[in-house]
Write an enzyme that holds these catalytic residues in place. Structure first.
Site, short mmCIF file in Angstrom:
data_model
loop_
_atom_site.label_atom_id
_atom_site.label_comp_id
_atom_site.label_asym_id
_atom_site.label_seq_id
_atom_site.Cartn_x
_atom_site.Cartn_y
_atom_site.Cartn_z
N THR A 1 70.14 74.67 78.30
CA THR A 1 70.87 73.52 78.84
C THR A 1 71.35 72.62 77.71
O THR A 1 72.55 72.37 77.58
CB THR A 1 69.98 72.72 79.81
OG1 THR A 1 69.57 73.58 80.90
CG2 THR A 1 70.73 71.52 80.38
N PHE B 1 66.85 66.18 81.67
CA PHE B 1 67.44 67.42 81.15
C PHE B 1 66.39 68.50 80.96
O PHE B 1 65.27 68.23 80.51
CB PHE B 1 68.08 67.17 79.78
CG PHE B 1 69.34 66.37 79.81
CD1 PHE B 1 70.58 67.00 79.90
CD2 PHE B 1 69.31 64.99 79.73
CE1 PHE B 1 71.75 66.27 79.92
CE2 PHE B 1 70.47 64.24 79.75
CZ PHE B 1 71.70 64.88 79.85
N ASP B 2 66.79 69.73 81.25
CA ASP B 2 66.08 70.90 80.77
C ASP B 2 66.45 71.06 79.29
O ASP B 2 67.42 70.46 78.81
CB ASP B 2 66.53 72.12 81.58
CG ASP B 2 66.03 73.43 81.01
OD1 ASP B 2 64.81 73.57 80.82
OD2 ASP B 2 66.86 74.30 80.73
N LEU B 3 65.69 71.89 78.57
CA LEU B 3 65.96 72.06 77.14
C LEU B 3 66.66 73.38 76.84
O LEU B 3 67.86 73.42 76.57
CB LEU B 3 64.66 71.95 76.35
CG LEU B 3 64.77 72.08 74.82
CD1 LEU B 3 65.71 71.03 74.24
CD2 LEU B 3 63.38 71.97 74.18
#
Length: 215
Positions: free
Chosen positions: A15, A10-12
């Site tokens: 997102t 995951f991106d943070l």
């Protein structure tokens, strides 16, 4: 989906956490306090860009109006004030992470934030403890949109890129994940998705996970 994935990266910002728009509005407020009419388009253009490059862009863009370092300090203070009681998350973020964890997926974070800032945001968002691996911008020589962050995340998980799904919001981040060879789910935040760097474009995290066959 028929492919069996083993990991999810995951991106943070934008997102998992709803921090991009919050930070942009804080920037505009700080500039107003400094007597300057800000340009929201400037800050929106920074979506997905790593912290080091953001600072350089803002120095160039603001130098004729304010002291960029004074602005950056005030902006940081305003954001810290806003986030004192927590960092907002995207709908379904915590629930999805828990579901994926329960299903046995390995989870990683690939962020353009520095490690200390990423850990702070995760803690304030209530998302700490989910990730087996965290890859901040400190750990890569070439940040997004280069594939390095996602290649490193997959490697640290002990997986091949094709065994992983990536969740991203920005074109910059999606390009990084897609060119690294991960199955890329893009969930647009500030800007619409072109679809060029995504296997799936979805309206939210839950729908993206369903479309990728993760849940």
């Amino acid at each position: 989906m028929t492919q069996a994935f083993k990991g999810v990266v995951f991106d943070l910002d934008g997102t998992l956490t709803d921090t991009e728009a919050q930070a942009n509005h804080a920037a505009m407020a700080v500039l107003a306090d400094m007597g300057v009419e800000g340009d929201m388009a400037l800050f929106e253009s920074l979506s997905g860009i790593h912290d080091i490059e953001r600072r350089a862009i803002l120095h160039r863009a603001l130098a004729a109006q304010v002291d960029p370092d004074d602005f950056l300090l005030a902006w940081r203070a305003r954001i810290d004030q806003q986030r004192a009681n927590g960092v907002p998350t995207k709908p379904g973020a915590a629930a999805l992470l828990q579901t994926l964890k329960d299903k046995g997926y390995l989870l990683a974070l690939a962020t353009s934030s520095y490690r200390t800032m990423a850990l702070e945001k995760l803690a304030k968002a209530g998302l700490e403890g989910f990730f087996d691996v965290i890859v901040p911008v400190d750990d890569v020589q070439n940040p997004k949109p280069a594939p390095d962050p996602y290649l490193l995340a997959a490697d640290r998980l002990g997986l091949k890129p094709v065994e992983c799904v990536a969740f991203e919001d920005s074109e910059t981040g999606a390009e990084s994940a897609f060119t690294a060879g991960l199955f890329t789910v893009q969930i647009p935040d500030i800007h619409p998705a072109s679809g060029k760097w995504a296997n799936i474009v979805a309206p939210d995290l839950t729908e993206g996970a369903k479309a990728a066959g993760l849940i």
